[in-house]
Design a protein around this motif. Structure first.
Motif, PDB file in Angstrom:
ATOM      1  N   PRO A   1     -45.704  50.793 -30.331  1.00  0.00           N
ATOM      2  CA  PRO A   1     -46.184  50.230 -32.233  1.00  0.00           C
ATOM      3  C   PRO A   1     -47.464  50.871 -32.675  1.00  0.00           C
ATOM      4  CG  PRO A   1     -46.657  48.725 -30.063  1.00  0.00           C
ATOM      5  CD  PRO A   1     -45.771  49.874 -29.688  1.00  0.00           C
ATOM      6  N   LEU A   2     -48.172  51.397 -31.838  1.00  0.00           N
ATOM      7  CA  LEU A   2     -49.647  52.106 -32.424  1.00  0.00           C
ATOM      8  C   LEU A   2     -49.103  53.095 -33.229  1.00  0.00           C
ATOM      9  CD1 LEU A   2     -52.527  52.082 -32.461  1.00  0.00           C
ATOM     10  CD2 LEU A   2     -52.402  53.649 -30.629  1.00  0.00           C
ATOM     11  N   VAL A   3     -47.887  53.931 -32.900  1.00  0.00           N
ATOM     12  CA  VAL A   3     -47.589  55.116 -33.721  1.00  0.00           C
ATOM     13  C   VAL A   3     -47.155  54.634 -34.976  1.00  0.00           C
ATOM     14  CG1 VAL A   3     -45.921  56.677 -33.933  1.00  0.00           C
ATOM     15  CG2 VAL A   3     -46.656  56.255 -31.775  1.00  0.00           C
ATOM     16  N   GLN A   4     -46.454  53.268 -35.149  1.00  0.00           N
ATOM     17  CA  GLN A   4     -46.342  52.788 -36.588  1.00  0.00           C
ATOM     18  C   GLN A   4     -47.484  52.504 -37.259  1.00  0.00           C
ATOM     19  OE1 GLN A   4     -43.567  49.145 -36.395  1.00  0.00           O
ATOM     20  NE2 GLN A   4     -44.716  48.316 -38.136  1.00  0.00           N
ATOM     21  N   ARG A   5     -48.486  51.948 -36.830  1.00  0.00           N
ATOM     22  CA  ARG A   5     -49.657  51.621 -37.357  1.00  0.00           C
ATOM     23  C   ARG A   5     -50.328  53.108 -37.991  1.00  0.00           C
ATOM     24  NH1 ARG A   5     -50.413  47.989 -32.920  1.00  0.00           N
ATOM     25  NH2 ARG A   5     -49.398  46.014 -33.538  1.00  0.00           N
ATOM     26  N   ILE A   6     -50.348  53.859 -37.217  1.00  0.00           N
ATOM     27  CA  ILE A   6     -51.029  55.341 -37.263  1.00  0.00           C
ATOM     28  C   ILE A   6     -50.193  55.955 -38.777  1.00  0.00           C
ATOM     29  CG2 ILE A   6     -51.330  57.673 -36.466  1.00  0.00           C
ATOM     30  CD1 ILE A   6     -51.658  56.659 -33.952  1.00  0.00           C
TER      31      ILE A   6
END
Length: 323
Positions: free
Chosen positions: A307-312
């Motif tokens: 999910p951190l990839v989505q936020r990035i």
């Protein structure tokens, strides 16, 4: 419990069909990790009381959280493990659809069932069934390549096509392979590795190897498509943002009778030399209204990685809009 916030109690069991404790354990996750994810993503508090869950937050978020819990409990049938990526996708899907449930497209490949994890993924899979040429546009991690390969495998197994052709631009658009060590197959192998990995996951190493030996599956750099007509084939081009205008035209005009062409790319990751116009961007400009062609757009919400990839990705998109 904060009494100032609205609260609602939901039950995942009923008098006729009590909730299964093993499934409840899977739903909650080790040390309630899955529940904590729901709380963090939806800004609610969730308290388990056996088969009942007390949800506390604003009314809209409570409604979404209830749908997430019920969907995740449904996914634990047969004691199926809930992968972290699946939990985030359910949260995203329920947040987008709010009050409606969507039946997502699915494929039964030889080694596993492939199910779309978002509405965009489902639309993309359905578009491939209906259109001869489909563009999949969006950030990395949205499943474009994997789903296209799954559809190609399905078409090959069901004798809808006689072969799969997977192509990519190699070393940016110029395809300058000379400085790399090894023969041509060794030179292009790193660039085709994501396609190999998808095939192995769906078909298994031995079966893929035999299909490649029979030329039922072909993996090649884009330059090798020049002068060919690809009939009765399922063609996938990955990393299409790194094609030139002439390369994109060349590939599209290879299309023959009985063929499907899927072209995937991310316009935020163009590696072409400065001053070279992306063939993907040009094609989207001039072909968007051509009959038989459909463009499916993915967003950060469709990312199936951490999910951190989505936020990035969302942060970069926000920054680019302000530049």
């Amino acid at each position: 419990m904060n009494q100032a916030l609205p609260a609602q109690t939901i039950s995942l069991g009923s008098p006729d069909v009590p909730a299964d404790n093993a499934r409840l354990s899977i739903l909650c996750g080790e040390r309630h990790r899955n529940i904590q994810t729901i709380e963090q993503e939806l800004l609610v508090k969730c308290y388990q009381q056996g088969a009942d869950f007390v949800l506390q937050g604003n009314v809209e978020q409570i409604e979404i959280a209830e749908k997430v819990l019920r969907k995740l409990y449904q996914l634990t049938q047969n004691n199926n493990v809930l992968e972290e990526s699946r939990i985030y996708q359910v949260i995203n899907n329920m947040s987008e659809t709010a009050s409606q449930e969507i039946e997502f497209a699915r494929i039964q490949a030889p080694l596993k069932q492939v199910i779309a994890k978002s509405k965009s993924q489902s639309d993309y899979m359905n578009a491939i069934d209906k259109y001869d040429v489909v563009f999949g546009i969006g950030p990395a991690g949205t499943g474009k390549t994997y789903l296209a390969v799954a559809k190609a495998v399905d078409a090959l197994i069901n004798d809808e096509v006689s072969r799969i052709v997977l192509v990519r631009p190699v070393v940016e658009a110029g395809e300058n392979l000379g400085f790399l060590p090894g023969d041509i197959s060794q030179k292009i192998d790193p660039y085709l590795r994501p396609l190999y990995d998808s095939l192995y996951d769906l078909l298994g190493y031995e079966r893929v190897t035999k299909l490649i030996e029979r030329n039922a599956i072909e993996l090649a750099p884009l330059a090798y498509m020049r002068g060919r007509t690809l009939s009765d084939a399922f063609v996938i081009m990955d990393e299409a943002q790194n094609t030139t205008v002439s390369q994109m035209k060349m590939l599209l005009t290879r299309t023959g009778f009985g063929s499907k062409v899927v072209i995937n790319g991310d316009l935020s990751q163009v590696d072409l030399p400065k001053g070279t116009y992306s063939g993907l961007k040009h094609a989207l400009t001039i072909l968007s209204n051509v009959r038989g062609i459909l463009v499916t757009k993915f967003s950060a919400k469709d990312i199936v990685r951490h999910p951190l990839v989505q936020r990035i990705v969302e942060a970069y998109e926000k920054n680019e809009r302000h530049d």
